[in-house]
Design a protein around this motif. Structure first.
Motif, PDB file in Angstrom:
ATOM      1  N   UNK B 161       0.772  -1.155  -0.085  1.00 46.79           N
ATOM      2  CA  UNK B 161       0.025  -0.051   0.144  1.00 46.79           C
ATOM      3  C   UNK B 161       0.874   1.081  -0.011  1.00 46.79           C
ATOM      4  N   UNK B 163       1.675   3.398   1.994  1.00 48.37           N
ATOM      5  CA  UNK B 163       2.365   3.606   3.364  1.00 48.37           C
ATOM      6  C   UNK B 163       2.786   2.320   3.689  1.00 48.37           C
ATOM      7  N   UNK B 164       2.716   1.257   3.121  1.00 47.00           N
ATOM      8  CA  UNK B 164       3.095   0.005   3.456  1.00 47.00           C
ATOM      9  C   UNK B 164       3.971  -0.884   2.364  1.00 47.00           C
ATOM     10  N   UNK B 165       5.232  -0.636   2.051  1.00 46.02           N
ATOM     11  CA  UNK B 165       5.750  -1.424   1.195  1.00 46.02           C
ATOM     12  C   UNK B 165       6.478  -2.603   1.661  1.00 46.02           C
ATOM     13  N   UNK B 167       6.936  -3.135   4.793  1.00 42.58           N
ATOM     14  CA  UNK B 167       6.331  -3.381   5.878  1.00 42.58           C
ATOM     15  C   UNK B 167       5.060  -3.650   5.938  1.00 42.58           C
ATOM     16  N   UNK B 169       3.158  -5.375   7.795  1.00 39.19           N
ATOM     17  CA  UNK B 169       2.173  -5.729   8.884  1.00 39.19           C
ATOM     18  C   UNK B 169       1.262  -4.441   9.107  1.00 39.19           C
ATOM     19  N   UNK B 170       1.635  -3.303   8.341  1.00 41.76           N
ATOM     20  CA  UNK B 170       1.058  -1.832   8.393  1.00 41.76           C
ATOM     21  C   UNK B 170       0.170  -1.640   7.404  1.00 41.76           C
ATOM     22  N   UNK B 231      -2.804  -5.304  14.897  1.00 43.13           N
ATOM     23  CA  UNK B 231      -1.321  -4.892  14.499  1.00 43.13           C
ATOM     24  C   UNK B 231      -0.580  -6.271  13.838  1.00 43.13           C
ATOM     25  N   UNK B 232       0.263  -5.935  12.996  1.00 38.11           N
ATOM     26  CA  UNK B 232       1.208  -7.138  12.605  1.00 38.11           C
ATOM     27  C   UNK B 232       0.688  -7.925  11.641  1.00 38.11           C
TER      28      UNK B 232
END
Lengths: 621, 621
Positions: B161, B163-165, B167, B169-170, B231-232
């Protein structure tokens, strides 16, 4: 650290550039005048260059059938650059210059390359005019060089041809005396007048409308009595070939010289500057068919001899040295631009979490990526490559100032050191600041691969620098085949002395003592590899691994630069209380731990005169 | 050597791929069927891919407001690929496949990547369908996987996404049960039905009109009882989200799902394939507002759960393994394409003269540049990088076949080896075949920097591979942080056994004995560095130098591959009478002399747990 703080540290804390003001030529200068020049260039670069760097990549130059069309931003940047006076900054007051040291000139110009390396078409103009100052007649200086320094005309270097790139001995552009005019050809006030025919390839800024005229410096061969071209480089002469013909007052005559744009090269990067195939004397603009000129007798582009016939390449070398520092600096500043972009991104992009003893806690907020060790590694590598390269270029520039204004011993030393260092000053940044640009993309992740961020363009732009002004391979042959041998290795010895002086100094500084030891050992390795490479006396044995040799040599030089810079920083701030000191010491540490050990692998093949590549059968590829 | 001869040697002389035909699954196959597949792919690639590689770079995909427009050549290439049956080549006969070994499938697909990596939008379709075969319900297989294998529909992977490459979990894409419809959401025959809302970034082939429909596999989180996202990575589930809704017969229902193209990324390279930002469930195509569907109750894109809730990432890993081999192979073939172009240029470009004892004789005709030692060095490096990488990818593919069809012991070994080798199979070619592409440019000189030659595009295309499907840094953390540790280091031990088997074998071959010794030593170094890295048990200590570790590990693996390949070549042709044997032995020699020694520098920082980068203060950059 900003580019300005880095430059200030290198110029003043490290290179003591102000000491040059004790020399007669620079006596009117002081810290304030130096600062003012940097301020001006920084401002122009920020206002007229940086905002348009992507624009000039997208709006590639094109030829509308009549003239080359460039974005308005390019004209504006050029005009602002000319107005700054930087083109003639290093020249005599009498020539309208400000007698600025070359070191300061180079530092100030760094802002332009960092902001937009491709927008500037003027970078060769200064070198062209400098060549004429060294080898031209008084009138050639007055008419051509002076108008170039004033920014009224631009300049080019026309060496390569489609069939002759690295191998200049194979150029076929011919120059024959321009007989049959009312002014005898030998007595033309602008220089012995010839007619040129041939094609020149890879001519940067070879055509454009940014200036009233373009002064081409062209290598060509004068045929012998049988009409044949002399093989090899000995037959090469140098000519001034203006795009538009001018009179002895430097006024345009209204006659277009027979220099025609045959094509614009469409490049991977560096797109803001035209790169041209030019046809000389193919009849597109027949000089003789145009009224009003005193020229006549046979077709061809009008050219005026510079220096002696057959000595063209030697004259050109005058220009090449500074051109090579220029290329190294461009590569360096592209690297720096990428580093600043990556740093900015890393400071602002949240992603992932720090590793703790128990893995990662997903309930914690994300961390900025600058906190990840591997991102730090990539940023530190960029910083070490680019700031180290910048220091090297400024060091070389300082040697140029020594060469011009030092006492005889200083002049001799500077000349020797420059011979040995210039292949590194050109090649090292073009290889490692390109790598820095790749790391800058990597720091950005997927975003770095898009054209929404500037780093991919820096990487494309920078790929040119290993190619032009002598490829990597040519630089390496020059280094191992000529420079470390010349004057019985005097240049290499002198460089070794300088390096060992730094080693001795750093040995006494606890934070640097181990680095000093490592550098001393590596320098010895380089010396031994040089010996071993030439131990059979057979050039093919030695030069088979010229590039790995140059890579090792370059890393050794950069390690020395970093050791010297760090020693200087620690002298001023032994407690490392300033972040800038921590930065310099950290870069040195990075370079000694992560980079210098690579030299072993490169030197191994040099030392053993490894023939794996040279003897690999061509048909087995 | 052509790509075909190289593949034939690796598949048959080296990997003995034909021995797979003794396994039940492959019993109908033989050399002729394998050859026929390679012949077909080679032909289609030559006719439908290669001629359009530049076209798809220039005619970038664009969105006309309604749909994505691609050049006709892309559709033609896609149709030809589908018609070849390669999409389902490895599948059961019952599914319309040909039960081809994966090794042969990968080898055959190499022709497409070499001809035009960007033109193919189908590369993820097979992986997507394979995942459904492993984790989907019978109907999901029947409806989605089968239509993908048939080429009627395409597939994507939607993980990242904005904001979440790296990572995952985000991720914040939400999936809630699609209640309120006449068909209860848990009992939808296509799978438990959810409504998804969120944005997905970097979606390759995320939108186009090449196929009737697109099957998105989407990671999303199902909120807990309080409506909060867990989360995670544990909270992540996997969903099938078709672009157009379908019935249980696999027919389009006429209802467009709420998946909207929010933007096409404009990339540095690999431009023939769209890369998209997709909005799920933002209301552009409100399912509920469209007549005729049995869906209802709340906005969002319709998605069908695959596997268990919360197990989405584990399902996805199934796809990632082959995707990583796929990326490694793409990087390899881009490198190969550049190598072939550079070789062709070097064989035909005259420039310069050979160095003789007396320097160069300008009266001699120019030589072809392939005769220059430094050009040979650049070509040999490319050959060693790319053919070595190709061998590694095929070796991994062979392990995949073992995993699927071997006896229990072979299956276990293959699984373990793949765990350890996959980070290398993905990362090594993406780094070194990119370097090969840079060398291909360098061989071309100035011409390589123009868009008139193909090499600059290969270099741009290849830069993606260090980024997607897990960046270099992520691969390195995976290798040093998980893979070499798992099962108490069993994978690493098994790999060491295999490497030592090659070392022992090669020790008895005079031309390779010294290489064998060097590899044995380096393997020991890698083992010690692994131990030292983890000797404090602190992840931050070990992982600070995960990338240099991976670089050293990768070079060690490639040295092993080359030693094994050369041993095989010498077994068949001990006198080296064939040029292909000379080629293999020469590449091995190049790799051991020029490349393997680099491992020392990389391992030094791992071994000492060097904290230079990790502890560098962020504010000192």
């Amino acid at each position: 650290m900003t580019l300005r703080t880095t430059l200030d540290f290198l110029l003043h804390d490290w290179l003591d550039t102000l000491s040059l003001t004790s020399r007669e030529r620079f006596t009117d200068h002081n810290r304030e005048t130096f600062d003012a020049v940097l301020d001006t260039c920084e401002r122009i670069a920020r206002e007229k260059y940086a905002p348009f760097n992507r624009l000039i990549d997208v709006q590639e130059p094109h030829f509308d059938g009549d003239k080359v069309v460039l974005p308005q931003a390019t004209q504006d940047a050029h005009d602002a650059f000319v107005a700054s006076g930087m083109l003639s900054a290093a020249q005599d007051y009498a020539l309208g210059g400000m007698q600025l040291p070359y070191t300061v000139e180079l530092a100030a110009n760094a802002f332009f390359s960092c902001a937009s390396v491709g927008i500037s078409a003027a970078l060769l103009t200064g070198g062209n005019a400098n060549l004429l100052m060294a080898h031209g007649t008084e009138l050639q200086k007055e008419v051509f060089a002076k108008n170039e320094f004033a920014g009224r005309w631009a300049g080019t270097m026309c060496l390569s041809e489609p069939q002759a790139g690295s191998s200049l001995s194979d150029i076929t552009t011919r120059a024959v005396p321009d007989t049959g005019s009312s002014t005898p050809w030998e007595q033309d006030p602008l220089g012995a007048r010839y007619r040129l025919k041939g094609n020149k390839m890879w001519i940067s800024a070879g055509d454009h409308e940014l200036t009233e005229n373009i002064v081409h410096l062209v290598l060509a061969k004068i045929p012998d009595a049988d009409g044949k071209l002399v093989p090899g480089t000995k037959g090469i002469s140098l000519f001034i070939v203006p795009k538009k013909l001018v009179d002895t007052q430097g006024q345009l005559t209204g006659v277009r010289n027979d220099v025609a744009l045959a094509g614009l090269n469409h490049k991977l990067g560096w797109r803001g500057t035209t790169n041209c195939l030019l046809n000389f004397g193919e009849g597109k603009f027949s000089v003789d068919a145009q009224a009003g000129g005193p020229w006549g007798g046979g077709a061809g582009a009008i050219g005026y001899l510079v220096g002696q016939p057959g000595k063209g390449l030697q004259c050109m070398f005058h220009m090449m040295n500074e051109a090579r520092i220029g290329v190294g600096m461009a590569a360096t500043m592209l690297g720096m631009a990428g580093y600043y972009a990556a740093l900015d991104y890393a400071q602002n992009r949240p992603q992932g979490r720090p590793i703790t003893g128990n893995g990662k806690d997903p309930a914690q907020p994300q961390t900025r990526i600058i906190e990840h060790a591997d991102v730090k590694r990539m940023l530190l590598a960029q910083k070490a490559y680019c700031e180290g390269a910048l220091a090297l270029e400024l060091y070389c520039a300082r040697l140029v100032d020594e060469q011009h204004t030092g006492n005889p011993a200083e002049v001799a030393d500077a000349r020797l050191l420059l011979e040995v260092l210039l292949p590194i000053a050109k090649s090292w940044p073009s290889e490692w600041c390109l790598e820095a640009n790749s790391l800058a993309i990597q720091v950005h992740g997927g975003y770095g691969y898009t054209r929404d961020f500037p780093v991919e363009q820096y990487w494309r732009d920078n790929r040119l620098n290993m190619i032009h002004e002598g490829t990597h391979g040519i630089q390496a042959m020059d280094l191992l085949g000529r420079k470390v041998l010349m004057d019985e290795g005097k240049g290499l010895k002198l460089l070794s002395h300088r390096i060992m002086a730094t080693v001795h100094r750093a040995s006494g500084i606890p934070a640097l003592a181990l680095h000093a030891k490592a550098l001393g050992r590596t320098l010895q390795d380089v010396g031994e590899a040089t010996q071993q490479a030439w131990s059979t006396g057979v050039p093919t044995d030695a030069l088979a691994n010229a590039v790995p040799y140059m890579q090792a040599f370059g890393h050794t030089v950069l390690a020395w630069i970093w050791l010297d810079v760090a020693a200087c920083a620690l002298d001023n701030d032994p407690a490392q209380s300033e972040v800038s000191t921590q930065g310099h010491v950290g870069c040195a540490r990075y370079f000694f731990h992560y980079e210098l050990p690579k030299t072993k692998a490169w030197l191994a093949v040099v030392q053993s005169r490894d023939m794996t590549c040279a003897t690999f059968p061509s048909e087995a590829f």
